[in-house]
Design a protein around this motif. Sequence first.
Motif, PDB file in Angstrom:
ATOM      1  N   ARG A  76       1.738   3.620  -2.538  1.00  0.00           N
ATOM      2  CA  ARG A  76       1.524   4.128  -3.893  1.00  0.00           C
ATOM      3  C   ARG A  76       2.590   5.153  -4.303  1.00  0.00           C
ATOM      4  O   ARG A  76       2.992   5.193  -5.454  1.00  0.00           O
ATOM      5  CB  ARG A  76       0.134   4.768  -4.002  1.00  0.00           C
TER       6      ARG A  76
ATOM      7  N   ASP B  81      -3.483  -2.857 -13.282  1.00  0.00           N
ATOM      8  CA  ASP B  81      -4.364  -2.125 -14.192  1.00  0.00           C
ATOM      9  C   ASP B  81      -4.350  -2.738 -15.595  1.00  0.00           C
ATOM     10  O   ASP B  81      -4.301  -2.036 -16.602  1.00  0.00           O
ATOM     11  CB  ASP B  81      -3.936  -0.655 -14.232  1.00  0.00           C
TER      12      ASP B  81
ATOM     13  N   ARG C 145      -3.798   8.252 -12.095  1.00  0.00           N
ATOM     14  CA  ARG C 145      -3.743   7.563 -10.801  1.00  0.00           C
ATOM     15  C   ARG C 145      -4.968   6.708 -10.469  1.00  0.00           C
ATOM     16  O   ARG C 145      -5.199   6.402  -9.311  1.00  0.00           O
ATOM     17  CB  ARG C 145      -3.480   8.549  -9.673  1.00  0.00           C
ATOM     18  N   LYS C 146      -5.733   6.300 -11.459  1.00  0.00           N
ATOM     19  CA  LYS C 146      -6.841   5.376 -11.174  1.00  0.00           C
ATOM     20  C   LYS C 146      -6.301   4.055 -10.637  1.00  0.00           C
ATOM     21  O   LYS C 146      -6.975   3.363  -9.894  1.00  0.00           O
ATOM     22  CB  LYS C 146      -7.686   5.147 -12.422  1.00  0.00           C
ATOM     23  N   TRP C 147      -5.086   3.740 -11.005  1.00  0.00           N
ATOM     24  CA  TRP C 147      -4.456   2.501 -10.553  1.00  0.00           C
ATOM     25  C   TRP C 147      -4.178   2.535  -9.053  1.00  0.00           C
ATOM     26  O   TRP C 147      -3.971   1.495  -8.437  1.00  0.00           O
ATOM     27  CB  TRP C 147      -3.176   2.232 -11.347  1.00  0.00           C
ATOM     28  N   HIS C 148      -4.184   3.719  -8.443  1.00  0.00           N
ATOM     29  CA  HIS C 148      -3.982   3.844  -6.997  1.00  0.00           C
ATOM     30  C   HIS C 148      -5.078   3.115  -6.218  1.00  0.00           C
ATOM     31  O   HIS C 148      -4.855   2.679  -5.092  1.00  0.00           O
ATOM     32  CB  HIS C 148      -3.977   5.317  -6.574  1.00  0.00           C
ATOM     33  N   LYS C 149      -6.255   3.003  -6.801  1.00  0.00           N
ATOM     34  CA  LYS C 149      -7.401   2.412  -6.106  1.00  0.00           C
ATOM     35  C   LYS C 149      -7.456   0.895  -6.224  1.00  0.00           C
ATOM     36  O   LYS C 149      -8.279   0.257  -5.584  1.00  0.00           O
ATOM     37  CB  LYS C 149      -8.686   3.016  -6.652  1.00  0.00           C
ATOM     38  N   ILE C 150      -6.588   0.324  -7.031  1.00  0.00           N
ATOM     39  CA  ILE C 150      -6.615  -1.121  -7.249  1.00  0.00           C
ATOM     40  C   ILE C 150      -5.989  -1.839  -6.053  1.00  0.00           C
ATOM     41  O   ILE C 150      -4.917  -1.457  -5.578  1.00  0.00           O
ATOM     42  CB  ILE C 150      -5.867  -1.500  -8.543  1.00  0.00           C
ATOM     43  N   THR C 151      -6.670  -2.861  -5.579  1.00  0.00           N
ATOM     44  CA  THR C 151      -6.146  -3.699  -4.503  1.00  0.00           C
ATOM     45  C   THR C 151      -6.063  -5.122  -5.037  1.00  0.00           C
ATOM     46  O   THR C 151      -7.079  -5.712  -5.389  1.00  0.00           O
ATOM     47  CB  THR C 151      -7.074  -3.659  -3.266  1.00  0.00           C
TER      48      THR C 151
ATOM     49  N   LYS D 274       0.821  -1.218   0.000  1.00  0.00           N
ATOM     50  CA  LYS D 274       0.000   0.000   0.000  1.00  0.00           C
ATOM     51  C   LYS D 274       0.854   1.269   0.000  1.00  0.00           C
ATOM     52  O   LYS D 274       0.513   2.271   0.624  1.00  0.00           O
ATOM     53  CB  LYS D 274      -0.991  -0.010   1.154  1.00  0.00           C
TER      54      LYS D 274
END
Length: 184
Positions: free
Chosen positions: A27, A109, A165-171, A25
């Motif tokens: 980022r 992503d 930064r949409k990839w920041h939300k990927i878990t 976590k």
Amino acid sequence: PRTIMPVIGLNMATDTRVGQAMGKKKRVMAEQVTWHALQLAFFYMSSVAVLIVIFAGPLMEVFRTGAESGQDFEPVKATGIILLYYVAVYSLVDAPNLIFIGALKGAGDTVAIMKIIVACVVCFLFVPMITLILTGNVRLHPLWITFSSYVFILALAMFLRFRGRKWHKITMVDDVQSKAADSL
């Protein structure tokens, strides 16, 4: 060509390091890894591009056979030098592609990567190539300009996806503590 292989290695390293940072976590660390990899890729590919441009003539001489006279080989050499210039430009443009794709892949992503690649191939490679064929303009410069433009647009799209930064939300890894809390 083989000159891009170190950047492909950087792609894999970026993928791995970003994946590790995302798993922790972190980022910001994932972004830093990507920017450092991009700097390395640009430094390396810029050096290679400069060498290709400077030594294009001597590099083409490698392909001259003893049976060829100077006059017969000169058109081949001239075309080869132009192609080497295109390779130098293409290599510089493809380096960010490889780094940003590695970073986005490492972040998980992958669906966005696939959609961007498909859209760019259809819109900026297939359609222009078909247009060149239908107009009878299938020549060296239009083909290489089209291909280099496609690679540039793809790199720009990957950069914009990364910066968005949409990839920041990927878990990708479930939080062990969350699972333990849910089981209680």
